[in-house]
Design a protein around this motif. Sequence first.
Motif, short mmCIF file in Angstrom:
data_model
loop_
_atom_site.label_atom_id
_atom_site.label_comp_id
_atom_site.label_asym_id
_atom_site.label_seq_id
_atom_site.Cartn_x
_atom_site.Cartn_y
_atom_site.Cartn_z
N ASP A 46 0.81 -1.23 0.00
CA ASP A 46 0.00 0.00 0.00
C ASP A 46 0.84 1.28 0.00
N THR A 47 2.05 1.20 -0.52
CA THR A 47 2.90 2.38 -0.60
C THR A 47 3.92 2.23 -1.73
N VAL A 48 4.29 3.37 -2.31
CA VAL A 48 5.35 3.39 -3.31
C VAL A 48 6.51 4.25 -2.80
N ALA A 49 6.57 4.43 -1.49
CA ALA A 49 7.55 5.34 -0.89
C ALA A 49 8.99 4.91 -1.14
N GLY A 50 9.23 3.63 -1.39
CA GLY A 50 10.60 3.17 -1.58
C GLY A 50 11.09 3.18 -3.01
N LEU A 51 10.23 3.55 -3.96
CA LEU A 51 10.59 3.37 -5.36
C LEU A 51 11.69 4.32 -5.84
N GLU A 52 11.63 5.58 -5.45
CA GLU A 52 12.63 6.54 -5.93
C GLU A 52 14.03 6.09 -5.55
N GLU A 53 14.21 5.73 -4.29
CA GLU A 53 15.53 5.29 -3.83
C GLU A 53 15.99 4.05 -4.59
N ALA A 54 15.08 3.11 -4.77
CA ALA A 54 15.44 1.88 -5.47
C ALA A 54 15.80 2.14 -6.92
N LEU A 55 15.02 2.97 -7.59
CA LEU A 55 15.28 3.26 -9.00
C LEU A 55 16.62 3.98 -9.17
N GLU A 56 16.93 4.88 -8.26
CA GLU A 56 18.22 5.57 -8.32
C GLU A 56 19.37 4.59 -8.14
N GLU A 57 19.22 3.66 -7.20
CA GLU A 57 20.28 2.67 -6.98
C GLU A 57 20.39 1.73 -8.17
N GLY A 58 19.26 1.37 -8.76
CA GLY A 58 19.29 0.52 -9.94
C GLY A 58 20.03 1.17 -11.10
N GLN A 59 19.79 2.46 -11.27
CA GLN A 59 20.49 3.18 -12.33
C GLN A 59 21.98 3.25 -12.04
N ARG A 60 22.33 3.43 -10.79
CA ARG A 60 23.75 3.50 -10.42
C ARG A 60 24.47 2.18 -10.65
N LEU A 61 23.77 1.08 -10.36
CA LEU A 61 24.39 -0.24 -10.45
C LEU A 61 24.19 -0.92 -11.80
N GLY A 62 23.33 -0.36 -12.63
CA GLY A 62 23.07 -0.99 -13.91
C GLY A 62 22.21 -2.23 -13.81
N ILE A 63 21.22 -2.21 -12.89
CA ILE A 63 20.29 -3.31 -12.73
C ILE A 63 18.87 -2.77 -12.82
N THR A 64 18.00 -3.50 -13.49
CA THR A 64 16.63 -3.03 -13.70
C THR A 64 15.83 -3.11 -12.41
N VAL A 65 15.15 -2.02 -12.09
CA VAL A 65 14.22 -1.99 -10.97
C VAL A 65 12.82 -1.82 -11.55
N VAL A 66 11.96 -2.77 -11.28
CA VAL A 66 10.58 -2.72 -11.75
C VAL A 66 9.74 -2.03 -10.69
N PRO A 67 9.12 -0.88 -11.00
CA PRO A 67 8.28 -0.21 -10.01
C PRO A 67 7.02 -1.03 -9.74
N GLY A 68 6.74 -1.25 -8.47
CA GLY A 68 5.58 -2.08 -8.13
C GLY A 68 4.93 -1.65 -6.83
N VAL A 69 3.88 -2.37 -6.48
CA VAL A 69 3.13 -2.13 -5.25
C VAL A 69 2.37 -3.42 -4.95
N PHE A 94 -3.77 7.93 -7.70
CA PHE A 94 -3.28 6.64 -7.20
C PHE A 94 -2.68 6.81 -5.81
N LEU A 95 -1.89 7.85 -5.62
CA LEU A 95 -1.26 8.10 -4.31
C LEU A 95 -2.31 8.38 -3.24
N GLU A 96 -3.35 9.12 -3.58
CA GLU A 96 -4.42 9.40 -2.62
C GLU A 96 -5.13 8.11 -2.22
N ARG A 97 -5.33 7.23 -3.17
CA ARG A 97 -5.98 5.96 -2.88
C ARG A 97 -5.12 5.10 -1.95
N LEU A 98 -3.83 5.07 -2.20
CA LEU A 98 -2.94 4.31 -1.33
C LEU A 98 -2.92 4.89 0.08
N GLU A 99 -2.99 6.20 0.17
CA GLU A 99 -3.01 6.85 1.49
C GLU A 99 -4.22 6.39 2.29
#
Length: 289
Positions: A46-69, A94-99
């Motif tokens: 019920d949250t996407v709060a971790g996606l930005e950090e994960a996507l940034e790390e994926g870009q840094r490491l060259g590994i695909t991060v699939v955004p999910g919930v 979508f964010l309001e609904r998750l909240e």
Amino acid sequence: MEEHTNLGRYDLHTHTQASDGMQPPADNVRWAKEKGLAGVAITDHDTVAGLEEALEEGQRLGITVVPGVEISTRAGGKDIHILGYFMDYRNEVFLERLEKLRQARDTRNNLILSRLRSLGVEITLDEVVATMGRPLAPDESIGRPHMADTLVQKGYAKDMRDAFDRYLAEGAPGYVSVPRVEPAEAISWIREAGGVPVVAHPGLYGNDELVRSIVEEAKPAGLEVRHSDHDDAAESRYAAMAAHYGLIPTGGSDFHGARQGVIFHGDLGSRSVESQVVEELRKAAVGQK
């Protein structure tokens, strides 16, 4: 585990500290890289709060991060979880609904703690947060694993499994269910945000007829065939179900990290799918945008 073992494979079900996982999102990504995975999905409750950090790390490491919930729903007297992939995780509606879902989770947590106190089990929300070892960040939520961790630390249970079996699992005296949206509504939310909905871990519901009815009525795009709590027979059964309904057969570990030395439900990368599955999900998302 040697890197070539998982070459080209993706774990499409992992949790982080943004919900009830133990690790920061970037750690999940680094761990996936170390295990030789081509990619990893972050699917917090019920949250996407971790996606930005994960996507940034994926870009840094060259590994695909699939955004999910992973959205909490209710049907047939069971808690049913719906995974979403490749949605626009910045979509305001979508964010309001998750909240609103997290607010329901907060209500449930208070009811669980009240019920535990009525059983003579004295734990508070402040103690649960303290057990996390860090402040609760905005858009994060407390889950039952956090409570189980506190129950073990305070001596009310011998380990995480015992805490769930004795107090927190469905049917246990501390379990509480609050009104939730139905699977069809969560599936429509994911589609409206441009994502691809998948019914999570059907084997955990103990009712394949219920799973079929959800598939037939709510029309998800996929079914989670591979999961840490599915044995070979279950995976074969759900692969056949996915094929029958023309669903994308997904899979993942449902990794939450280790609490009290126990990994719930499985280690990251212990269940994975080939890149073709990810491409099917990506195409399904693009096809409705």
